[in-house]
Write a protein that holds these residues in place. Structure first.
Motif, mmCIF file in Angstrom:
data_model
loop_
_atom_site.group_PDB
_atom_site.id
_atom_site.type_symbol
_atom_site.label_atom_id
_atom_site.label_comp_id
_atom_site.label_asym_id
_atom_site.label_seq_id
_atom_site.Cartn_x
_atom_site.Cartn_y
_atom_site.Cartn_z
ATOM 1 N N ALA A 136 26.191 -13.470 73.963
ATOM 2 C CA ALA A 136 25.939 -12.674 72.761
ATOM 3 C C ALA A 136 27.253 -12.282 72.097
ATOM 4 N N GLN A 167 28.964 -15.384 70.304
ATOM 5 C CA GLN A 167 28.227 -15.768 69.104
ATOM 6 C C GLN A 167 28.416 -14.727 67.995
ATOM 7 N N GLU A 168 28.310 -13.455 68.339
ATOM 8 C CA GLU A 168 28.441 -12.376 67.348
ATOM 9 C C GLU A 168 29.838 -12.387 66.722
ATOM 10 N N LEU A 170 21.436 -5.721 74.869
ATOM 11 C CA LEU A 170 22.000 -6.149 73.585
ATOM 12 C C LEU A 170 22.144 -4.965 72.637
ATOM 13 N N ILE A 178 24.905 -5.593 69.608
ATOM 14 C CA ILE A 178 24.795 -6.944 69.051
ATOM 15 C C ILE A 178 23.754 -6.935 67.929
ATOM 16 N N ALA A 198 22.673 -14.387 67.924
ATOM 17 C CA ALA A 198 23.315 -13.991 69.181
ATOM 18 C C ALA A 198 22.284 -13.417 70.155
ATOM 19 N N GLN A 199 21.312 -12.651 69.633
ATOM 20 C CA GLN A 199 20.282 -12.066 70.504
ATOM 21 C C GLN A 199 19.432 -13.153 71.165
ATOM 22 N N SER A 234 21.524 -15.498 73.650
ATOM 23 C CA SER A 234 21.930 -14.933 74.934
ATOM 24 C C SER A 234 20.728 -14.740 75.861
ATOM 25 N N GLU A 294 14.628 -15.362 66.587
ATOM 26 C CA GLU A 294 15.159 -15.070 67.925
ATOM 27 C C GLU A 294 14.489 -15.976 68.966
ATOM 28 N N SER A 330 16.294 -18.876 71.064
ATOM 29 C CA SER A 330 16.209 -18.742 72.513
ATOM 30 C C SER A 330 15.693 -20.038 73.133
#
Lengths: 115, 238
Positions: free
Chosen positions: A102, A105-106, B172, B177, B182-183, B186, B206, B210
């Motif tokens: 995370a 990527q962020e 997160l 975040i 990104a959520q 990850s 998301e 994912s």
């Protein structure tokens, strides 16, 4: 629906066969997924043909994990002898992987938006 | 108890047991909203108690429930469509996503080895746990080809999936975040299909990212483990 089931199974078979020739370096199901994706992008396969079957499979994925998890019975001795390290590893590394992925990527999205 | 073989040790019964206990698990999970009561955990406990009580061997259960286990393969292939549907979001993010999941995969494997070594558990068990963030069918084949025990791998994968799905969104939030990509990325990287099911509840994007992450993590980890083993053996660490 049957058309979709056929396409997905055929791609699984194709993936497994390719995987076999790569001496199982990448698992067949992942190769099948990649091949299906490429076929959809190149319009070799229409998305609507696989949609119903694919939705059924992806929406119910959690159920498909149950039989494998019962394997805990056959390796119970190993697990009970190592319960503390196994629990610690599972929790710590899961937290670590989520945080690292995370974060990277962020950060790269932020960097791009400030450019 | 001569009857139990006839009554229980057959596919229709085992399949009803799996779907029925899962249904009950879903119902309890919805009612209590308690994260630890994941449908998979409840279903697992019910089935194990049942098999133990009636003294039914694991092999008969595995044979009877094989159709449901088989569905994991097609389900991974079906993620190709999920990926295709969210293609617009992939553009411009491919490189950063590959980097994020690649680094996550390596850190995941290395941290398992390090903690395992420190706590002094056997190499066979370490090898079984290394692919713990990868979806079951992939993880089991990685484990098999790298000296692990596939059954132990399957259990760890499910446990890590449940942990990731449970704590992922909270973690997160704590880390601040904001990015949806990104959520999803990850949660999928750490908790595969179980994480994806959770990510889909947060949002379609998301969930799709994912789903993509499951595939990426699978590929990255199947490449990373043999290389890490090679380096480890070279320096006599493993």
């Amino acid at each position: 629906m049957i058309k979709g089931i056929f396409i997905i199974l055929a791609f699984l078979f194709l993936g497994e066969t390719c995987s076999h020739f790569m001496s199982d370096f990448i698992p067949g199901s992942v190769l099948g997924m990649m091949l299906l994706f490429v076929s959809l992008v190149t319009k070799l396969i229409k998305a609507d043909d696989v949609r119903a079957a694919a939705n059924f499979l992806t929406k119910n994925m959690a159920l498909f994990f149950v039989p494998a998890s019962i394997g805990i019975m056959s390796s119970w001795n190993l697990i009970s002898q190592n319960i503390l390290p196994l629990t610690l590893i599972s929790v710590m590394t899961t937290v670590l992987v989520i945080a690292v992925v995370a974060f990277i990527q962020e950060q790269s999205e932020k960097r791009k938006s400030t450019k | 108890m001569i009857m139990k073989e006839v009554l229980f040790e057959n596919a229709p019964f085992m399949l009803s047991l799996v779907t029925g206990s899962f249904l009950l698990g879903t119902w309890i999970h919805k009612r209590t909203k308690f994260a630890l009561f994941h449908p998979c955990i409840i279903s697992m406990i019910i089935i194990i108690c049942f098999l133990n009580y009636f003294d039914i061997p694991y092999e008969s259960f595995a044979a009877g429930s094989n159709i449901i286990h088989f569905m994991l393969g097609p389900a991974v292939v079906a993620l190709g469509l999920v990926l295709y549907d969210q293609m617009a979001y992939l553009k411009g993010n491919i490189l950063s996503m590959l980097t994020a999941v690649g680094v996550g995969s390596i850190i995941g494997v290395v941290s398992v080895i390090l903690i395992g070594k420190i706590m002094g558990i056997s190499p066979e068990i370490i090898h079984s746990v290394e692919p713990k963030s990868v979806t079951t069918p992939i993880a089991m084949s990685i484990s098999q080809s790298n000296g692990g025990i596939p059954a132990l791998t399957a259990v760890t994968v499910v446990i890590c999936g449940i942990i990731g799905a449970m704590i992922g969104p909270k973690l997160l939030e704590m880390l601040g975040i904001k990015s949806k990509i990104a959520q999803g990325l990850s949660i999928g990287a750490a908790a595969h299909g179980l994480g994806t099911a959770r990510a889909m509840e947060i949002g379609a994007l998301e969930g799709a990212i994912s789903g993509l992450s499951i595939g990426l993590m699978g590929i990255m980890t199947s490449i990373a483990i043999p290389i890490i083993h090679y380096i480890g053996n070279y320096f006599h660490i493993l």
